[in-house]
Scaffold this active site. Sequence first.
Site, mmCIF file in Angstrom:
data_model
loop_
_atom_site.group_PDB
_atom_site.id
_atom_site.type_symbol
_atom_site.label_atom_id
_atom_site.label_comp_id
_atom_site.label_asym_id
_atom_site.label_seq_id
_atom_site.Cartn_x
_atom_site.Cartn_y
_atom_site.Cartn_z
ATOM 1 N N SER A 112 0.827 -1.211 0.000
ATOM 2 C CA SER A 112 0.000 0.000 0.000
ATOM 3 C C SER A 112 0.860 1.259 0.000
ATOM 4 O O SER A 112 0.332 2.345 -0.219
ATOM 5 C CB SER A 112 -0.957 0.002 1.191
ATOM 6 O OG SER A 112 -0.277 -0.306 2.366
ATOM 7 N N HIS A 163 -3.413 -3.793 -5.808
ATOM 8 C CA HIS A 163 -3.671 -3.244 -4.467
ATOM 9 C C HIS A 163 -5.132 -3.395 -4.082
ATOM 10 O O HIS A 163 -5.997 -2.662 -4.572
ATOM 11 C CB HIS A 163 -3.239 -1.769 -4.434
ATOM 12 C CG HIS A 163 -3.342 -1.141 -3.081
ATOM 13 N ND1 HIS A 163 -3.610 0.190 -2.888
ATOM 14 C CD2 HIS A 163 -3.221 -1.665 -1.848
ATOM 15 C CE1 HIS A 163 -3.648 0.447 -1.594
ATOM 16 N NE2 HIS A 163 -3.413 -0.665 -0.946
ATOM 17 N N GLU A 193 -6.619 -1.351 -7.140
ATOM 18 C CA GLU A 193 -5.757 -0.454 -7.927
ATOM 19 C C GLU A 193 -4.696 -1.309 -8.631
ATOM 20 O O GLU A 193 -3.962 -2.047 -7.970
ATOM 21 C CB GLU A 193 -5.075 0.571 -7.014
ATOM 22 C CG GLU A 193 -6.037 1.584 -6.401
ATOM 23 C CD GLU A 193 -5.356 2.575 -5.442
ATOM 24 O OE1 GLU A 193 -5.849 3.700 -5.311
ATOM 25 O OE2 GLU A 193 -4.325 2.212 -4.829
ATOM 26 N N ASN A 253 -4.955 6.483 -1.330
ATOM 27 C CA ASN A 253 -4.239 6.970 -0.149
ATOM 28 C C ASN A 253 -3.663 8.360 -0.344
ATOM 29 O O ASN A 253 -3.273 9.022 0.606
ATOM 30 C CB ASN A 253 -3.141 5.985 0.262
ATOM 31 C CG ASN A 253 -3.720 4.821 1.047
ATOM 32 O OD1 ASN A 253 -4.824 4.921 1.594
ATOM 33 N ND2 ASN A 253 -3.004 3.714 1.081
HETATM 34 P P1 NAI Z 1 -0.263 -9.096 8.145
HETATM 35 O O1 NAI Z 1 0.796 -8.788 9.132
HETATM 36 O O2 NAI Z 1 -1.664 -9.383 8.609
HETATM 37 O O3 NAI Z 1 0.216 -10.379 7.292
HETATM 38 C C1 NAI Z 1 1.489 -10.526 6.727
HETATM 39 C C2 NAI Z 1 1.797 -12.014 6.626
HETATM 40 O O4 NAI Z 1 2.980 -12.177 5.839
HETATM 41 C C3 NAI Z 1 2.051 -12.673 7.964
HETATM 42 O O5 NAI Z 1 1.244 -13.818 8.089
HETATM 43 C C4 NAI Z 1 3.539 -13.006 7.925
HETATM 44 O O6 NAI Z 1 3.850 -14.208 8.621
HETATM 45 C C5 NAI Z 1 3.784 -13.168 6.452
HETATM 46 N N1 NAI Z 1 5.155 -12.932 6.031
HETATM 47 C C6 NAI Z 1 6.009 -11.956 6.445
HETATM 48 N N2 NAI Z 1 7.174 -12.038 5.783
HETATM 49 C C7 NAI Z 1 7.057 -13.075 4.916
HETATM 50 C C8 NAI Z 1 7.927 -13.649 3.938
HETATM 51 N N3 NAI Z 1 9.141 -13.154 3.724
HETATM 52 N N4 NAI Z 1 7.462 -14.678 3.207
HETATM 53 C C9 NAI Z 1 6.237 -15.197 3.424
HETATM 54 N N5 NAI Z 1 5.376 -14.699 4.340
HETATM 55 C C10 NAI Z 1 5.787 -13.651 5.077
HETATM 56 O O7 NAI Z 1 -0.241 -7.916 7.082
HETATM 57 P P2 NAI Z 1 -1.411 -7.391 6.131
HETATM 58 O O8 NAI Z 1 -2.180 -6.340 6.821
HETATM 59 O O9 NAI Z 1 -2.135 -8.545 5.553
HETATM 60 O O10 NAI Z 1 -0.551 -6.654 4.990
HETATM 61 C C11 NAI Z 1 0.186 -7.367 4.017
HETATM 62 C C12 NAI Z 1 0.534 -6.440 2.865
HETATM 63 O O11 NAI Z 1 -0.652 -5.865 2.332
HETATM 64 C C13 NAI Z 1 1.439 -5.265 3.223
HETATM 65 O O12 NAI Z 1 2.293 -5.006 2.121
HETATM 66 C C14 NAI Z 1 0.458 -4.128 3.427
HETATM 67 O O13 NAI Z 1 1.044 -2.875 3.200
HETATM 68 C C15 NAI Z 1 -0.560 -4.440 2.351
HETATM 69 N N6 NAI Z 1 -1.903 -3.888 2.566
HETATM 70 C C16 NAI Z 1 -2.489 -3.914 3.804
HETATM 71 C C17 NAI Z 1 -3.778 -3.396 3.975
HETATM 72 C C18 NAI Z 1 -4.436 -3.439 5.314
HETATM 73 O O14 NAI Z 1 -5.446 -2.717 5.494
HETATM 74 N N7 NAI Z 1 -3.966 -4.227 6.254
HETATM 75 C C19 NAI Z 1 -4.548 -2.823 2.856
HETATM 76 C C20 NAI Z 1 -3.854 -2.924 1.584
HETATM 77 C C21 NAI Z 1 -2.582 -3.400 1.479
#
Ligand code: NAI
Length: 516
Positions: free
Chosen positions: A123, A144, A156, A194
């Site tokens: 994001s 996105h 997006e 954003n």
């Molecule tokens: P989260 O923390 O809930 O999940 C991330 C997951 O990735 C975790 O389960 C973690 O164990 C895993 N992980 C971390 N490093 C890893 C690796 N090297 N290889 C494999 N798995 C790995 O995070 P969330 O909120 O789901 O965000 C994930 C992505 O989505 C980020 O890039 C964030 O910026 C983006 N995003 C988040 C939004 C939100 O509202 N939470 C909205 C839109 C995009």
Amino acid sequence: MAGLDRSATVAVVGCGAMGAGIAQVAASAGHTVLLFDAREGAAAKAVDGIADALAKLVAKDKMREEDRVALLGRLEPVGGLAALAPSALVVEAIVEDLEVKRGLFRDLEGIVGEDAILATNTSSLPVTAIAAPLKRPERFAGLHFFNPAPLMALVEIISGLATDRAVAETLFATAKTWGKSPVHARSTPGFIVNRVARPFYAEGLRALQEQAGDPATLDAVMRECGGFRMGPFELMDLIGHDVNFAVTRSVHAAYFGDPRFQPSLIQQELVEAGRLGRKTGRGFYDYGAGVEKALAKDAPDAPRPSVVSVEGHLGPAHGLVEVIREAGITVEKLPGPLPTRPFGRNRIGRLVVDGVTLTLTDGRSATQHAAEIGRGDVVLFDLARDYAGATRIAIAAADGAARGSIAKAAGLFQALGKRVSVLDDLPGLLVMRTVAMLANEAADAVLQGVASAADVDTAMTKGVNYPLGPLAWAETIGLDLVVDVLDALNRTYGEDRYRASALLRRKVWGGTFFHD
Ligand code: NAI
């Protein structure tokens, strides 16, 4: 351009909140979805979470049990990256860290086939930068999603400097077949939503900082007068101030400190205090057990006028005249300012109620307005999304207005069935200045080729549920009036934050529009 065939395998790497949602969306569309997470057991846990969410849909008769079983059968947690080899598309939703993401995609390049598309759900990181070390950055793009991915329609599609147009088009078509509303955007800070949404929070925070009203009153004005689903303060409390403040800071820094995106000291203080919103039980509102939600302050009941004079044309508020008539109040027509467009400065007409001049804000404060037209008893009212349907209206009086002026203005709007919020003399009142600043940011995004006008408006209605796209909304107000509002704010504050987009000015001078 066709999207991915249903038979194509999709992989999701990172199975947290976003990854699980994206996997559910892809599996709902018929794809086999491979799920990998670096944390042991996380992929299987994500599948369990999806199973629970779908069971709720079945219980509510929104899904058939056999469809739930079939969908779950298409979700396959895997134990290592190598198992993702058959994927036609890999969507990454891991930790928001540039180097970690780069490392993952370099590894994936050696695993998936030549034709596979690689996509990130980042994001805030530049898509161009994540792709830079890849051997074939042309097959890389941003995909996105918004949280929660199964419910939010917007996706997006972000092109970096090297992204092949055909790859972006395939992702666009794929998102469409997944039931989403995709838009194209260039990789720039904040992408569309954003970036363009920043003034929604910033203008609310600014109004609070200038003591125009309390959070509950300002939220009520944005909802009941502006037509937004939520006000800025309740929305920031829901998002979490740590998250919302971090996004503002990152966009501000990424645009080299452009004052348009300047973060707020008020929000910083909430973060410092640990008042992060709903999740900590306190933000702008107190969510403690037994605490009643703060209510908007309403003007006390005031007498209804029997006669209202209308001088000239009220611009975007002209619908009020009919509403006043329908309320059984006598409307006297008086000659006044120009009856037609342009509506800008000193060209919008006025209502006169028992000696009080009532007019729509054009970006000036009521006090400045009164000084310039040489009438003391001036009360300004805010922009409403729909003057007939609005259940609330915000007003503000000039400093020199006689004591009873506010009551006379309030009495008129109350007679029309509206609650009245009396704000301090905030230039541009809250809805008008917020919508003008949203449209301004949207116009700059179009000017800079980040996205088309249609895609910016789609992004803001589908991604953050605005009642209208900011550019379409600006056109219903009149682009000339929007520029006037911005210019007035710019003069009043002397801040570059309120500089009008060159594209808005060009549209006004050329008499052209964003939408045909
Ligand atoms: P989260 O923390 O809930 O999940 C991330 C997951 O990735 C975790 O389960 C973690 O164990 C895993 N992980 C971390 N490093 C890893 C690796 N090297 N290889 C494999 N798995 C790995 O995070 P969330 O909120 O789901 O965000 C994930 C992505 O989505 C980020 O890039 C964030 O910026 C983006 N995003 C988040 C939004 C939100 O509202 N939470 C909205 C839109 C995009």
